[in-house]
Write an enzyme that holds these catalytic residues in place. Sequence first.
Site, mmCIF file in Angstrom:
data_model
loop_
_atom_site.group_PDB
_atom_site.id
_atom_site.type_symbol
_atom_site.label_atom_id
_atom_site.label_comp_id
_atom_site.label_asym_id
_atom_site.label_seq_id
_atom_site.Cartn_x
_atom_site.Cartn_y
_atom_site.Cartn_z
ATOM 1 N N GLY A 14 0.086 -90.502 -12.790
ATOM 2 C CA GLY A 14 1.224 -91.090 -13.492
ATOM 3 C C GLY A 14 0.801 -91.672 -14.830
ATOM 4 O O GLY A 14 -0.310 -92.179 -14.969
ATOM 5 N N GLY A 80 0.165 -80.952 -7.848
ATOM 6 C CA GLY A 80 -0.635 -79.739 -7.978
ATOM 7 C C GLY A 80 -2.123 -79.946 -7.812
ATOM 8 O O GLY A 80 -2.911 -79.611 -8.704
ATOM 9 N N ASP A 142 -0.771 -100.044 -10.949
ATOM 10 C CA ASP A 142 -0.862 -100.700 -9.633
ATOM 11 C C ASP A 142 -2.095 -101.606 -9.527
ATOM 12 O O ASP A 142 -2.146 -102.497 -8.683
ATOM 13 C CB ASP A 142 -0.917 -99.651 -8.517
ATOM 14 C CG ASP A 142 0.281 -98.726 -8.544
ATOM 15 O OD1 ASP A 142 1.288 -99.081 -9.195
ATOM 16 O OD2 ASP A 142 0.225 -97.652 -7.928
ATOM 17 N N ARG A 177 23.391 -117.601 -9.843
ATOM 18 C CA ARG A 177 23.080 -116.448 -8.980
ATOM 19 C C ARG A 177 21.628 -116.442 -8.496
ATOM 20 O O ARG A 177 20.753 -117.042 -9.110
ATOM 21 C CB ARG A 177 23.301 -115.146 -9.767
ATOM 22 C CG ARG A 177 24.760 -114.779 -9.867
ATOM 23 C CD ARG A 177 24.950 -113.573 -10.763
ATOM 24 N NE ARG A 177 26.353 -113.177 -10.739
ATOM 25 C CZ ARG A 177 26.933 -112.423 -11.648
ATOM 26 N NH1 ARG A 177 26.244 -111.966 -12.672
ATOM 27 N NH2 ARG A 177 28.201 -112.103 -11.538
ATOM 28 N N GLU A 237 7.752 -103.042 -4.573
ATOM 29 C CA GLU A 237 8.413 -101.876 -3.965
ATOM 30 C C GLU A 237 7.812 -101.478 -2.619
ATOM 31 O O GLU A 237 8.446 -100.793 -1.835
ATOM 32 C CB GLU A 237 8.348 -100.680 -4.928
ATOM 33 C CG GLU A 237 6.916 -100.202 -5.186
ATOM 34 C CD GLU A 237 6.818 -98.973 -6.075
ATOM 35 O OE1 GLU A 237 7.859 -98.428 -6.479
ATOM 36 O OE2 GLU A 237 5.684 -98.554 -6.359
HETATM 37 O O1 F6P Z 1 1.066 -95.318 -9.169
HETATM 38 C C1 F6P Z 1 1.863 -95.656 -10.251
HETATM 39 C C2 F6P Z 1 3.318 -95.667 -9.883
HETATM 40 O O2 F6P Z 1 4.061 -96.072 -11.021
HETATM 41 C C3 F6P Z 1 3.666 -96.530 -8.683
HETATM 42 O O3 F6P Z 1 3.712 -97.895 -9.000
HETATM 43 C C4 F6P Z 1 4.991 -95.917 -8.289
HETATM 44 O O4 F6P Z 1 5.237 -96.124 -6.912
HETATM 45 C C5 F6P Z 1 4.795 -94.452 -8.575
HETATM 46 O O5 F6P Z 1 3.743 -94.366 -9.516
HETATM 47 C C6 F6P Z 1 6.002 -93.735 -9.115
HETATM 48 O O6 F6P Z 1 5.700 -92.399 -9.207
HETATM 49 P P1 F6P Z 1 6.537 -91.375 -10.082
HETATM 50 O O7 F6P Z 1 6.217 -91.612 -11.526
HETATM 51 O O8 F6P Z 1 6.076 -90.044 -9.612
HETATM 52 O O9 F6P Z 1 7.999 -91.629 -9.824
#
Ligand code: F6P
Length: 362
Positions: A14, A80, A142, A177, A237
């Site tokens: 990513g 890939g 991360d 809120r 998340e």
């Molecule tokens: O590993 C980096 C990250 O941004 C994570 O924090 C997230 O869960 C994931 O990649 C999102 O992946 P993608 O860009 O494939 O949606």
Amino acid sequence: MAGEKRIGILTSGGDCAGLNAVIRAAVHRATHYGWQVLGIEDGTQGLLTRPVRYWNLDLNAVDGNMMRQGGTILGTTNKGDPFAYPMADGSRKDRSAEIIGGLRELGVEALIGIGGDGSMAILRKLAQLGDIKLIGIPKTIDNDLGITESSVGYDTAVAVATEALDRLQPTAASHDRVMVLEVMGRDAGHIAIAAGIAGGADVILIPEIQWSIEGIAKKIRRVQEGGRNFAMIVVSEAVKTAEGTIPQREFSDGQKRHGGIGNYIGHLIAEATGAETRVTVLGHVQRGCPPSYRDRLLASAFGVKAVDLIAEGRSDRILAWSNRQIIDVPIEEAIATYASVDVDGTLVQTARGLGIYLGDFN
Ligand code: F6P
């Protein structure tokens, strides 16, 4: 080192802020040695096509403005795996020989790979099979690579999440809120805990610590009893629901990705407290923006050092930031060292010291 030499550089996995700053720094340093830098497009994907897709990177290609740009000028991929490449007919094929062939076609003696642990494992195997020198540079918002205190992209992601809390606070206060902010961090809560503290959250939920709705509601009631009419919640998340699952969505590539825990928690809070609750899912905003000054520094230092290591004839090493300086460690060790949030560490203690609800075992 004297003489003409070609090195390759690629970004893999990513994207995040700071990748272009690494590329720029590596090109500057390689130019100092009189080497040619070939920027391979789209990670290993660029090595699968013929002719191989690459850019000639010289000083004209990497002006100062590049350091400010988010994303990666080279493109990247998080799909890939070349050792089990997904083919059109649904089968998997080992295409590693094609990638190594691509590197040979380019005539590169060494490769700089900018990626997370998954990318590093793949690049390492390829480099060993192809007898190509490899230097790794860690990047991931991360920040879960244990060998380095910070990976490229993490600081910027935290800054974006903190700014999001700064922006949510006035609107939360204006409307009485509870604001829930869902942040990224696939398996670890580093972004959530850092941004939550810096952004003044009342509750921070991270995957490393078990939460309960009773605990969250109690904290919100305390805030209200203290005379404050709003509350700020940060949720990573990767936090699990009360049923023990991580909410996910399936995407067109067939892969599932995290997302949805913010809405889940928001719902529970509204039910348990009666408070008007709104949820913001920050998503890729945390990745695609100009890098923070810290990420620019880290990226620049990594880019220069990677080229210096190649000049020293080193290989199979990854760079890390440790105790105010760069060190290099074996890639194998780096990918085996995962770092989740230390539940006894300084940030957790700080959050608890500030009265932030993190979970029930305070
Ligand atoms: O590993 C980096 C990250 O941004 C994570 O924090 C997230 O869960 C994931 O990649 C999102 O992946 P993608 O860009 O494939 O949606």
